[in-house]
Write a protein that holds these residues in place. Structure first.
Motif, PDB file in Angstrom:
ATOM      1  N   PRO A 368       0.523  -0.806  -0.164  1.00  0.00           N
ATOM      2  CA  PRO A 368      -0.091  -0.181  -0.456  1.00  0.00           C
ATOM      3  C   PRO A 368       0.181   1.229   0.338  1.00  0.00           C
ATOM      4  CG  PRO A 368      -0.596  -1.734   1.523  1.00  0.00           C
ATOM      5  CD  PRO A 368       0.577  -1.883   1.097  1.00  0.00           C
ATOM      6  N   ILE A 369       0.125   2.183  -0.620  1.00  0.00           N
ATOM      7  CA  ILE A 369       0.963   3.699  -0.543  1.00  0.00           C
ATOM      8  C   ILE A 369      -0.302   4.620   0.166  1.00  0.00           C
ATOM      9  CG2 ILE A 369       1.857   5.695  -1.915  1.00  0.00           C
ATOM     10  CD1 ILE A 369       3.409   2.784  -2.498  1.00  0.00           C
ATOM     11  N   LEU A 370       0.615   5.398   1.613  1.00  0.00           N
ATOM     12  CA  LEU A 370      -0.644   5.969   2.271  1.00  0.00           C
ATOM     13  C   LEU A 370      -0.574   7.276   1.843  1.00  0.00           C
ATOM     14  CD1 LEU A 370       0.712   4.756   5.388  1.00  0.00           C
ATOM     15  CD2 LEU A 370      -1.338   3.230   3.926  1.00  0.00           C
ATOM     16  N   GLN A 371      -1.101   8.486   2.075  1.00  0.00           N
ATOM     17  CA  GLN A 371      -1.474   9.467   2.427  1.00  0.00           C
ATOM     18  C   GLN A 371      -1.668  10.594   3.145  1.00  0.00           C
ATOM     19  OE1 GLN A 371      -1.981  11.114  -0.876  1.00  0.00           O
ATOM     20  NE2 GLN A 371      -2.132   9.500  -2.204  1.00  0.00           N
ATOM     21  N   ALA A 372      -0.136  11.009   3.863  1.00  0.00           N
ATOM     22  CA  ALA A 372      -0.781  11.816   4.676  1.00  0.00           C
ATOM     23  C   ALA A 372      -1.622  12.085   5.334  1.00  0.00           C
ATOM     24  CB  ALA A 372       0.502  13.148   5.054  1.00  0.00           C
ATOM     25  N   GLY A 373      -2.431  12.563   6.425  1.00  0.00           N
ATOM     26  CA  GLY A 373      -3.450  12.472   6.717  1.00  0.00           C
ATOM     27  C   GLY A 373      -4.579  12.190   6.558  1.00  0.00           C
ATOM     28  N   GLN A 374      -3.971  11.412   5.688  1.00  0.00           N
ATOM     29  CA  GLN A 374      -5.580  10.174   5.313  1.00  0.00           C
ATOM     30  C   GLN A 374      -6.077   8.584   7.260  1.00  0.00           C
ATOM     31  OE1 GLN A 374      -8.211   9.824   2.796  1.00  0.00           O
ATOM     32  NE2 GLN A 374      -8.533   8.119   3.809  1.00  0.00           N
ATOM     33  N   ARG A 375      -6.789   8.524   7.206  1.00  0.00           N
ATOM     34  CA  ARG A 375      -7.415   7.557   8.221  1.00  0.00           C
ATOM     35  C   ARG A 375      -7.712   6.665   7.394  1.00  0.00           C
ATOM     36  NH1 ARG A 375      -9.913   6.099  12.713  1.00  0.00           N
ATOM     37  NH2 ARG A 375      -9.490   8.209  13.433  1.00  0.00           N
ATOM     38  N   TYR A 376      -7.527   5.193   7.171  1.00  0.00           N
ATOM     39  CA  TYR A 376      -7.591   4.044   7.187  1.00  0.00           C
ATOM     40  C   TYR A 376      -7.417   2.880   7.664  1.00  0.00           C
ATOM     41  CZ  TYR A 376      -4.469   5.749   3.374  1.00  0.00           C
ATOM     42  OH  TYR A 376      -4.138   6.585   2.756  1.00  0.00           O
ATOM     43  N   ARG A 377      -8.705   1.739   7.199  1.00  0.00           N
ATOM     44  CA  ARG A 377      -8.851   0.700   7.880  1.00  0.00           C
ATOM     45  C   ARG A 377      -8.373  -0.334   7.381  1.00  0.00           C
ATOM     46  NH1 ARG A 377     -14.861  -0.994  10.087  1.00  0.00           N
ATOM     47  NH2 ARG A 377     -14.416   0.544  11.392  1.00  0.00           N
ATOM     48  N   LEU A 378      -7.262  -1.183   7.935  1.00  0.00           N
ATOM     49  CA  LEU A 378      -6.969  -2.482   7.597  1.00  0.00           C
ATOM     50  C   LEU A 378      -7.415  -3.607   7.919  1.00  0.00           C
ATOM     51  CD1 LEU A 378      -3.143  -2.405   9.093  1.00  0.00           C
ATOM     52  CD2 LEU A 378      -4.338  -1.485   6.588  1.00  0.00           C
ATOM     53  N   VAL A 379      -8.362  -3.742   7.201  1.00  0.00           N
ATOM     54  CA  VAL A 379      -9.005  -5.496   7.169  1.00  0.00           C
ATOM     55  C   VAL A 379      -8.283  -6.614   6.627  1.00  0.00           C
ATOM     56  CG1 VAL A 379     -11.357  -6.101   6.356  1.00  0.00           C
ATOM     57  CG2 VAL A 379     -10.954  -3.713   6.577  1.00  0.00           C
ATOM     58  N   MET A 380      -8.461  -7.124   8.303  1.00  0.00           N
ATOM     59  CA  MET A 380      -7.388  -8.538   7.806  1.00  0.00           C
ATOM     60  C   MET A 380      -7.651  -9.692   8.123  1.00  0.00           C
ATOM     61  SD  MET A 380      -3.803  -6.690  10.381  1.00  0.00           S
ATOM     62  CE  MET A 380      -5.664  -5.776  11.353  1.00  0.00           C
ATOM     63  N   LYS A 381      -7.643 -10.296   7.568  1.00  0.00           N
ATOM     64  CA  LYS A 381      -8.444 -11.575   7.148  1.00  0.00           C
ATOM     65  C   LYS A 381      -7.680 -13.055   6.823  1.00  0.00           C
ATOM     66  CE  LYS A 381     -12.580 -13.720   4.298  1.00  0.00           C
ATOM     67  NZ  LYS A 381     -11.199 -15.080   3.368  1.00  0.00           N
ATOM     68  N   ASN A 382      -7.612 -13.510   7.842  1.00  0.00           N
ATOM     69  CA  ASN A 382      -6.619 -14.875   8.403  1.00  0.00           C
ATOM     70  C   ASN A 382      -7.361 -15.972   7.836  1.00  0.00           C
ATOM     71  OD1 ASN A 382      -5.058 -16.346   9.115  1.00  0.00           O
ATOM     72  ND2 ASN A 382      -5.484 -16.118  11.810  1.00  0.00           N
ATOM     73  N   ASP A 383      -7.109 -16.294   6.863  1.00  0.00           N
ATOM     74  CA  ASP A 383      -7.430 -17.388   6.272  1.00  0.00           C
ATOM     75  C   ASP A 383      -6.670 -18.954   6.383  1.00  0.00           C
ATOM     76  OD1 ASP A 383      -9.922 -16.376   4.615  1.00  0.00           O
ATOM     77  OD2 ASP A 383      -8.288 -16.675   2.757  1.00  0.00           O
ATOM     78  N   SER A 384      -5.393 -18.632   7.453  1.00  0.00           N
ATOM     79  CA  SER A 384      -4.596 -19.877   7.845  1.00  0.00           C
ATOM     80  C   SER A 384      -5.171 -19.985   9.198  1.00  0.00           C
ATOM     81  CB  SER A 384      -3.419 -19.337   7.630  1.00  0.00           C
ATOM     82  OG  SER A 384      -3.013 -18.701   9.385  1.00  0.00           O
ATOM     83  N   MET A 385      -4.720 -22.118   9.535  1.00  0.00           N
ATOM     84  CA  MET A 385      -5.321 -21.851  10.389  1.00  0.00           C
ATOM     85  C   MET A 385      -4.162 -21.386  12.232  1.00  0.00           C
ATOM     86  SD  MET A 385      -7.426 -23.508  10.009  1.00  0.00           S
ATOM     87  CE  MET A 385      -8.544 -24.366  11.658  1.00  0.00           C
ATOM     88  N   ASP A 386      -2.836 -20.673  11.616  1.00  0.00           N
ATOM     89  CA  ASP A 386      -2.439 -20.010  12.524  1.00  0.00           C
ATOM     90  C   ASP A 386      -3.299 -18.689  13.353  1.00  0.00           C
ATOM     91  OD1 ASP A 386      -1.406 -22.461  12.225  1.00  0.00           O
ATOM     92  OD2 ASP A 386       1.001 -21.527  12.273  1.00  0.00           O
ATOM     93  N   GLU A 425     -10.157  -5.981  12.175  1.00  0.00           N
ATOM     94  CA  GLU A 425     -10.400  -4.540  11.387  1.00  0.00           C
ATOM     95  C   GLU A 425      -9.504  -3.196  12.709  1.00  0.00           C
ATOM     96  OE1 GLU A 425     -13.575  -3.045   9.327  1.00  0.00           O
ATOM     97  OE2 GLU A 425     -14.358  -5.460   8.948  1.00  0.00           O
ATOM     98  N   VAL A 426      -8.363  -2.881  12.237  1.00  0.00           N
ATOM     99  CA  VAL A 426      -8.055  -1.872  13.004  1.00  0.00           C
ATOM    100  C   VAL A 426      -8.468  -0.374  11.513  1.00  0.00           C
ATOM    101  CG1 VAL A 426      -6.995  -3.653  13.697  1.00  0.00           C
ATOM    102  CG2 VAL A 426      -5.763  -2.176  12.025  1.00  0.00           C
ATOM    103  N   GLU A 427      -7.969   0.424  12.640  1.00  0.00           N
ATOM    104  CA  GLU A 427      -7.806   2.308  11.495  1.00  0.00           C
ATOM    105  C   GLU A 427      -6.856   2.860  12.684  1.00  0.00           C
ATOM    106  OE1 GLU A 427     -11.777   4.097  12.361  1.00  0.00           O
ATOM    107  OE2 GLU A 427     -12.732   2.486  10.625  1.00  0.00           O
ATOM    108  N   PHE A 428      -5.782   3.445  11.187  1.00  0.00           N
ATOM    109  CA  PHE A 428      -4.874   4.390  12.200  1.00  0.00           C
ATOM    110  C   PHE A 428      -5.497   5.290  11.315  1.00  0.00           C
ATOM    111  CE2 PHE A 428      -3.294   1.952   8.555  1.00  0.00           C
ATOM    112  CZ  PHE A 428      -1.907   2.499   7.442  1.00  0.00           C
ATOM    113  N   VAL A 429      -4.695   7.002  11.408  1.00  0.00           N
ATOM    114  CA  VAL A 429      -4.144   7.131  10.407  1.00  0.00           C
ATOM    115  C   VAL A 429      -2.710   8.118  10.297  1.00  0.00           C
ATOM    116  CG1 VAL A 429      -4.145  10.362  10.614  1.00  0.00           C
ATOM    117  CG2 VAL A 429      -6.029   9.762  12.143  1.00  0.00           C
ATOM    118  N   ALA A 430      -2.581   7.813   8.649  1.00  0.00           N
ATOM    119  CA  ALA A 430      -0.667   8.084   8.656  1.00  0.00           C
ATOM    120  C   ALA A 430      -0.937   9.253   8.651  1.00  0.00           C
ATOM    121  CB  ALA A 430      -1.850   8.432   6.918  1.00  0.00           C
TER     122      ALA A 430
END
Length: 457
Positions: A368-386, A425-430
């Motif tokens: 990913p390329i982030l834009q400074a000041g933008q809020r992002y939501r990382l949607v992390m889908k774990n398809d593994s068994m760990d 899902e987590v959110e952060f500001v770049a």
């Protein structure tokens, strides 16, 4: 400053490895000297850990101790740090949880120069944010389960701010660690580390000095899981934990709990009321892990006898209980989604699987390329068994969903455990331009490709 002895003859591969290192007594380019009241000095050097009279391990340590020295810094105040590498291999120190420039954050994937054997570097930092952080190595181990996070290179870091974490009489710092790792094959053909012994603050249960307390004290206990790969559940017989911070960040609401769960790199800060005189064990809940050493004795003044352990019935932990009912952030509606899918690629029996994010292992071509000041939501889908403890460098995120929960608010962390076959899902500001490493904090998974570098436009 220390000088570096002339290097021995090098192969082309070795020259390539060292070409990006900080060498001799040169300063890292672009990094100023610290101007704090005192200079912090760390030396990385070989060390023999005596976890018990029968358990010795040759490892690396900071300043000849495991864990390394407790470092206290003031939030936003310039601090000078000197690091000497007296080990035989290139090293680096990652300042976990701080919002530092990429050049000194402590990950070569972000551009932090490695410190060559025999070299010394000095730089200045303005530590931020306040809270319980930690520092540790950030190198490659592969199949050598004595290197990188398998070693003793970890230590406590407390950034002192203007706010008080609550009423307490004193602080105790505890580091959980696993040792003597070796690779064992699983039923699915994968290779995973198992350990011979475990420690709290470098000692197995029954060895080393107890933590001595007084009846009526309120003790602020800071617990760090510095294990290279293992999640740990911790209980304190006869007592409960009033959890006030996770990963060094204060909570919307504190909670009294009977047990803590810490994934690798997570920290929990909790106040314990010393209101039950006696001699007690704080330790790992799972019997087979406590049996190999993960525990420590708390002893009240004027008490004696055999330490008492009360075995809990269940493993109990839930991030959601610490979240609040805070209002939605003003820019939440504009948060851009970044979808991240975790899985593993089997490479044949006897080989370690390759870990992937969105179908690619590090270094990916689709980061990913982030834009400074933008809020992002990382949607992390774990398809593994760990399960995967996910860490984002140089930023703090807000946990918004875990394990099918409703929307959460106010729970700020820098590591979140994404459980097997689930989505978090987590959110952060770049808000901190520069290369930013995103990875699973299990050493073996990181070594096998579970990393991605976010960059700013």
């Amino acid at each position: 400053m220390f000088d570096q002895a002339p290097p021995p003859a090098m192969t082309r591969r070795r020259f390539t490895q060292l070409s990006g290192l900080a060498t001799g007594s040169l300063l890292i380019p672009g990094i100023a000297h610290g101007t704090g009241d005192s200079e912090i000095a760390l030396e990385i050097a070989p060390y023999t850990l005596e976890a018990s009279p029968k358990h010795h391990i040759r490892t690396l340590a900071y300043n000849g101790q495991v864990p390394g020295p407790l470092l206290r810094m003031r939030e936003g105040r310039e601090q000078s740090v000197v690091i000497r590498n007296s080990s035989p291999s290139p090293e680096v120190v990652h300042w976990h949880g701080l919002t530092l420039p990429s050049e000194i954050d402590g990950a070569m994937e972000e551009g932090t120069p490695m410190i060559a054997p025999g070299a010394t570097v000095r730089y200045g930092m303005k530590p931020d944010p306040a809270g319980f952080r930690w520092y540790h190595t950030h190198t490659f181990a592969g199949k050598n389960l004595t290197k990188a996070q398998y070693s003793g290179l970890h230590g406590f870091l407390l950034i002192e701010g203007s706010e008080s974490p609550g009423a307490y009489d004193r602080e105790v710092f505890l580091a959980l660690h696993d040792w003597g790792g070796r690779l064992m094959g699983g039923d699915d053909g994968s290779m995973n580390p198992i350990y011979d012994f475990a420690t709290i603050n470098g000692k197995m249960l029954g060895f080393g000095e107890p933590v001595r307390v007084k009846h009526g004290e309120r003790v602020l206990v800071h617990v760090l899981n510095s294990s290279p790969t293992e999640v740990h559940w911790v209980s304190f017989s006869g007592h409960s934990f009033e959890v006030i911070a996770l990963d060094g960040n204060s909570l919307p609401q504190s909670r009294s709990v009977s047990m803590l769960r810490l994934a690798p790199a997570e920290r929990v800060s909790a106040i314990v009321a010393m209101n039950h005189p006696g001699v007690w064990i704080l330790g790992e809940v799972r019997k087979h892990v406590q049996a190999i050493g993960m525990g420590i004795v708390f002893e009240y003044a004027n008490s004696s006898g055999k330490p008492v352990w009360n075995q809990p019935d269940d493993l109990v932990w839930d991030y959601q209980q610490f979240a609040g009912k805070a209002a939605e952030p003003k820019d939440a509606a504009t948060a851009k989604r970044i979808n991240l899918v975790f899985d593993a690629k089997f490479q044949g029996h006897g080989n370690q699987e390759l870990w992937r994010i969105n179908g690619q292992s590090y270094p990916q071509k689709n980061s990913p390329i982030l834009q400074a000041g933008q809020r992002y939501r990382l949607v992390m889908k774990n398809d593994s068994m760990d399960d995967h403890p996910i860490h984002l460098h140089r930023h703090t995120f807000e946990v918004r969903r875990v394990d099918g929960s409703a929307e959460l608010h106010g729970l700020h962390k820098d590591v979140v455990l994404v459980r097997a076959a689930s989505t978090a899902e987590v959110e952060f500001v770049a808000n901190n331009p520069g290369k930013t490493l995103f990875h699973c904090h299990q050493q073996d998974h990181m070594d096998r490709g579970f990393m991605m570098v976010f960059d700013y436009a």
